[in-house]
Write a protein that holds these residues in place. Structure first.
Motif, PDB file in Angstrom:
ATOM      1  N   THR A   9     -33.779 -33.004  43.023  1.00  0.00           N
ATOM      2  CA  THR A   9     -32.540 -33.773  43.058  1.00  0.00           C
ATOM      3  C   THR A   9     -32.787 -35.182  42.530  1.00  0.00           C
ATOM      4  O   THR A   9     -32.023 -35.722  41.722  1.00  0.00           O
ATOM      5  N   LEU A  20     -26.813 -41.961  31.265  1.00  0.00           N
ATOM      6  CA  LEU A  20     -25.628 -42.808  31.269  1.00  0.00           C
ATOM      7  C   LEU A  20     -25.940 -44.182  30.686  1.00  0.00           C
ATOM      8  O   LEU A  20     -25.222 -44.706  29.830  1.00  0.00           O
TER       9      LEU A  20
ATOM     10  N   ILE B  84     -18.938 -38.565  34.723  1.00  0.00           N
ATOM     11  CA  ILE B  84     -18.718 -39.664  35.668  1.00  0.00           C
ATOM     12  C   ILE B  84     -17.578 -39.316  36.624  1.00  0.00           C
ATOM     13  O   ILE B  84     -17.673 -39.495  37.830  1.00  0.00           O
ATOM     14  N   ARG B 180     -28.607 -35.462  50.850  1.00  0.00           N
ATOM     15  CA  ARG B 180     -28.841 -34.035  50.668  1.00  0.00           C
ATOM     16  C   ARG B 180     -27.632 -33.230  51.112  1.00  0.00           C
ATOM     17  O   ARG B 180     -27.282 -32.228  50.487  1.00  0.00           O
ATOM     18  N   PHE B 183     -25.272 -33.440  48.056  1.00  0.00           N
ATOM     19  CA  PHE B 183     -25.666 -32.813  46.791  1.00  0.00           C
ATOM     20  C   PHE B 183     -26.072 -31.359  46.943  1.00  0.00           C
ATOM     21  O   PHE B 183     -25.898 -30.573  46.025  1.00  0.00           O
ATOM     22  N   GLN B 184     -26.668 -30.999  48.092  1.00  0.00           N
ATOM     23  CA  GLN B 184     -27.182 -29.631  48.179  1.00  0.00           C
ATOM     24  C   GLN B 184     -26.295 -28.701  48.963  1.00  0.00           C
ATOM     25  O   GLN B 184     -26.382 -27.489  48.805  1.00  0.00           O
TER      26      GLN B 184
END
Lengths: 439, 275
Positions: A9, A20, B84, B180, B183-184
Motif C-alpha cells: 500500500t 501526480l 484524483i 488500512r 484502503f484495504q
C-alpha cells in the motif's frame, strides 16, 4: 503477510503521489520568451477561419524569413462569441499573446483599447495606415491597430454566367433588380438565395443596404446613436426589411431557405442554380477555393436602392492586428506589426490567400490578375463616394437579435414594419447598456 | 404469451438503439469518407469518391500534428483528474458518512455549493496565476478535479451508507488502523461505484470543451475537443475533415469501452443490486 500488504500500500501510495507530482510539475514549462537559439519567440493569436489562419501563417513565415532575431508562432481561437470571450478573458488576466488579430470597429472598441493595448500613434509605420482605416482602430486619435487582409463589402454576389445566358444587365435600382429576379424565376432558377440555418446570413439585406441610407441622409448614423433616427420610422432605412419581406412574398427564395447553410448557399450560387446571394464578399473566396471552375463566374454589385445612377457599396474594414500592453516583448512585436503594415506585408498576404479586396496600407497595389469579384469591387473603391462604411463602424449600437428578426421577416413570419419596430426595441436595450445619452 | 411480449420489447429496444447510436455513427463514418464539396451537402448517402485516407492524413497533419499532442494531453488530463476525483471523493465520503461531527453540516453545504455555484473564469485564472499553475496541464487537472469532486462525493456517500458498519468494526477489532481500514477494507468494496464514477467523469473530462479553452490556452496545450475548431469556423466549415477528426477522437474511448465493457457492466449492475 500483513507487513507485505502494508508495504505494498505504501509503495502504491508513494508511486501515485509521485506520478501526480510529475504531472503537476513536469508540464509547467511556461514557454519562456526566448528559444534555444537565442531568438525572441512571439506568439500570434488569430481566429480559426481558414482564410485568417493561412493569412497569419503566411505573414509569420515571411516575417521569420525576413530577419533572424525574432520567430513568430501562430495560435488559433474559435470565432464568434466564444472568441470574443477568449479575447476579453485573456486581456483581463494579462495572458494575451504578444500579437493578436481581432475585429476593427465596434468589437475593437469593446476591448478597452486604452487600458489593454499598446499605442502605435508615434510609430513610423502608423503613417502607412490609410486615413479611412484609422478611425476604426483608434480611440480618441490614438492608433492601436493596423489593418490585416483586404477590405470587403456587404453586397449581392451574383452568377455572371447565368446573367449572360439570360441576357441580363447589372441592376442599378431596386426595380431593375426585381425585374431581373422575375426573369430568373421565369427561367426556372432560384432568384435570391437565402440560408437561414446560419442565421447571421439573413442580416445582409439590412446591413448591406446601409450605403443607401447614408445616401439619403449623411448624418443618419449620428442621429441613430443619439436616438433621433429609427428603422421603423425612416422609410429609407426600413427598405432593407421590406426587401426581405418582398423576396419572400414574391417567391424569389430557394425552397429550402429555412434549413440551408451558408455553404449550401455558396454552392447553389457557384453551380448557377441560384443567381443572387446577399452576402459578404469575403465569402466569395471560399467559392474560389471549393469550386475553382466557377471562380470567374462570381461577380458582385452593391445592394440597389432608388438612385438611378446606382448605389454606393457598403464596406467592412478588415481586421486589425494589436499588441497587448501586458506583452513582455512589445518591441519585437512592434517589428512584426511594422512588417505587416508595409508593402511587404500585403505581398505576403496576397501570396498566402490571394486578393480578397483592396488593402488599406499605403502603397499596396493589387496584382493585375485578381478574381472577377474583386475586379467588380475595385470601381466602387476607386470612385469618390463609391463606398460607404457599414453602420457598425459609425455607431457603437448593434442590437444582438438582428439575425433572429431578419430570419422572421425573411420567412414571412413577421412583417417588415413589425420587424423594424422589434429591432428598434432590441437596439434600445443595447444603447442603455452602453450608457449612451439620449436613450 | 409472456415470453413473446418480452422478445418484442427486446426487438423494439434494439431498433431504438440502432437509431440512436448506429445511425449517427455511420453518418460520421460516411461523411469522413467524402471530399469537401460532397460532405458539404450533409446528406446520408454513399460517397461517390473515397477520401478517407487523405482526410485522416490531413487531419493528423493539421497545425503541426496538433491532434497527436491533443490526444496525449487529453489522456493525461482524463487519467490524472479522474484518479484524483476517485481517491479524494472516496476519502471525503467515507469520513463524512462514518464519523458524525458538528462540522458535517458545513462540509455538506460546501459540497453542495460546489454543485450549485457556477465556476467563474477570471477569478479562477487569477488563483491559478498566483499558484503558478496557469497554462499548465497540472492546473487544468486540478480545475477538472475540483469541478467534478462534489458530484463524486455525493455518489460515494450514498454508496458507503449501504456498507454495513459491522465490516469496519470487524476490521478494527482485527487491528486495522484507519488508513488500512480505508484502503484495504472499504475501498475494494466501493468497486462498483468507483467504476460508475470513472465512466461518468472520464466522459465528462474527455469531452470538456470550455475549461481547456479558457484555462489552458496555447496550441501546445490543446485537448481533443479543441482540435475540432481547426475545421469549424464561423463562416466556413470543412465537414469532411471535421467528421474525420470526430471519428479519430472517438476511437480511443470506444476502444477503452470495448476492452473494459465486462468490468463496466458488471460493476454497474452489481452496484444496482446492492444499492
Amino acid at each position: 503477510m500483513l507487513l507485505h500488504g502494508k508495504r505494498r500500500t505504501a509503495i502504491a501510495l508513494t508511486a501515485s503521489i509521485g506520478a501526480l507530482a510529475l504531472v503537476l510539475t513536469g508540464c509547467s514549462n511556461s514557454g519562456g520568451s526566448t528559444t534555444a537559439d537565442g531568438k525572441v519567440a512571439l506568439s500570434f493569436l488569430t481566429d480559426n477561419a481558414p482564410a485568417n489562419v493561412s493569412l497569419a501563417e503566411g505573414l509569420a513565415k515571411d516575417f521569420n524569413a525576413s530577419q533572424d532575431k525574432i520567430t513568430v508562432k501562430v495560435e488559433t481561437r474559435p470565432g464568434g462569441s466564444d472568441g470574443d470571450n477568449i479575447i476579453k478573458t485573456r486581456l483581463a488576466t494579462g495572458e494575451m499573446t504578444d500579437i493578436f488579430l481581432y475585429n476593427s470597429g465596434s468589437l475593437f472598441q469593446a476591448i478597452a483599447p486604452e487600458k489593454n493595448l499598446v499605442d502605435f500613434t508615434n510609430e513610423s509605420f502608423a503613417d502607412n495606415v490609410m486615413d479611412s482605416m484609422k478611425p476604426v482602430v483608434s480611440v480618441k486619435d490614438k492608433l492601436y491597430g493596423v489593418p490585416v487582409g483586404g477590405a470587403f463589402a456587404g453586397a449581392i454576389l451574383y452568377n455572371k454566367k447565368v446573367y449572360k445566358d439570360l441576357g441580363l444587365t447589372v441592376p442599378l435600382t431596386w426595380d431593375q433588380y426585381n425585374a431581373n429576379n422575375d426573369k430568373i424565376k421565369a427561367a426556372g432558377k432560384t432568384a435570391i438565395i437565402q440560408t437561414y440555418k446560419d442565421t447571421w446570413t439573413s442580416q445582409l439585406d439590412v446591413l448591406g443596404d446601409f450605403a443607401n441610407v447614408l445616401a439619403s441622409d449623411p448624418d443618419w448614423a449620428t442621429k441613430y446613436t443619439e436616438n433621433k433616427a429609427k428603422y421603423a420610422t425612416d422609410p429609407v432605412a426600413m427598405a432593407g426589411f421590406e426587401h426581405l419581406q418582398e423576396g419572400f412574398d414574391k417567391g424569389y427564395y430557394n425552397k429550402d431557405f429555412g434549413s440551408a447553410t451558408n455553404t449550401d448557399g455558396l454552392r447553389i450560387l457557384a453551380t448557377g442554380e441560384g443567381v443572387h446571394y446577399p452576402m459578404l464578399t469575403s465569402a466569395a473566396a471560399s467559392i474560389i477555393a471549393d469550386y475553382p471552375d466557377a471562380a470567374q463566374d462570381i461577380g458582385v454589385f452593391a445592394t440597389p436602392g432608388d438612385d438611378p445612377a446606382g448605389s454606393a457599396l457598403t464596406t467592412w474594414f478588415p481586421n486589425g492586428l494589436y499588441v497587448p500592453a501586458a506583452s513582455k516583448n512589445v518591441d519585437a512585436a512592434k517589428e512584426f506589426i511594422a512588417f505587416a503594415a508595409s508593402t511587404k506585408g500585403c505581398d505576403s498576404e496576397t501570396k498566402a490567400i490571394g486578393v480578397t479586396g483592396p488593402y488599406l496600407i499605403k502603397g499596396c497595389d493589387l496584382p493585375a490578375d485578381v478574381p472577377a469579384y474583386v475586379g467588380d469591387l475595385l470601381p466602387y473603391f476607386n470612385k469618390d463616394g463609391g463606398t460607404q462604411p457599414a453602420l457598425e463602424f459609425l455607431s457603437p449600437i448593434k442590437g444582438p437579435s438582428l439575425e433572429q428578426i431578419t430570419v422572421a421577416v425573411g420567412s414571412g413570419i413577421t412583417s417588415a414594419a413589425e420587424g423594424a419596430k422589434q429591432y428598434d426595441a432590441d437596439v434600445k436595450k443595447q444603447a442603455q447598456q452602453l450608457g449612451l445619452s439620449g436613450w | 404469451m409472456h415470453a413473446v411480449r418480452k422478445s418484442w420489447l427486446g426487438i423494439v429496444a434494439i431498433i431504438i438503439s440502432i437509431f440512436v447510436f448506429l445511425v449517427p455513427f455511420s453518418f460520421i463514418i460516411l461523411t469522413a469518407m467524402k471530399g469537401k464539396n460532397e460532405a458539404g451537402f450533409l446528406s446520408f448517402s454513399w460517397p461517390t469518391e473515397f477520401h478517407l485516407w487523405d482526410n485522416i492524413v490531413e487531419v493528423i497533419q493539421t497545425r503541426n500534428f496538433m491532434l497527436v499532442t491533443a490526444l496525449i494531453n487529453s489522456t493525461v488530463l482524463t487519467v490524472a483528474s479522474v484518479a484524483i476525483m476517485v481517491l479524494l471523493a472516496a476519502m471525503v465520503a467515507f469520513v463524512l458518512q462514518r464519523r458524525a461531527s458538528k462540522w458535517n453540516g458545513l462540509i455538506n453545504f460546501l459540497v453542495l455549493s460546489g454543485l450549485i455555484i457556477p465556476p467563474a473564469v477570471v477569478p479562477t485564472i487569477w488563483v491559478l496565476q498566483g499558484l503558478g499553475l496557469f497554462k499548465t496541464l497540472g492546473g487544468l487537472i486540478l480545475v477538472e478535479a475540483a469541478f467534478g469532486l462534489s458530484f463524486c462525493i455525493l455518489l460515494f456517500r450514498a454508496f458507503i451508507s449501504t456498507i454495513p458498519r459491522e465490516v469496519d468494526e470487524a476490521a478494527i477489532i482485527d487491528g486495522a488502523g484507519s488508513i488500512r481500514l480505508f484502503f484495504q477494507v472499504v475501498f475494494p468494496l466501493l468497486r462498483s461505484v468507483i467504476i460508475t464514477v470513472i465512466v461518468v467523469q472520464s466522459v465528462a473530462v474527455f469531452n470538456d470543451f470550455t475549461n481547456p479553452l479558457y484555462f489552458l490556452p496555447g496550441d501546445e496545450n490543446a485537448t481533443v475537443q479543441l482540435t475540432l475548431f481547426n475545421f469549424q469556423s464561423q463562416f466556413d466549415t470543412s465537414w469532411n475533415l471535421l467528421f474525420t477528426n470526430i471519428l479519430l477522437i472517438t476511437i480511443p474511448p470506444l476502444v477503452m469501452f470495448i476492452f473494459f465493457n465486462r468490468q463496466i457492466v458488471a460493476g454497474m449492475s452489481s452496484g444496482a443490486v446492492k444499492g
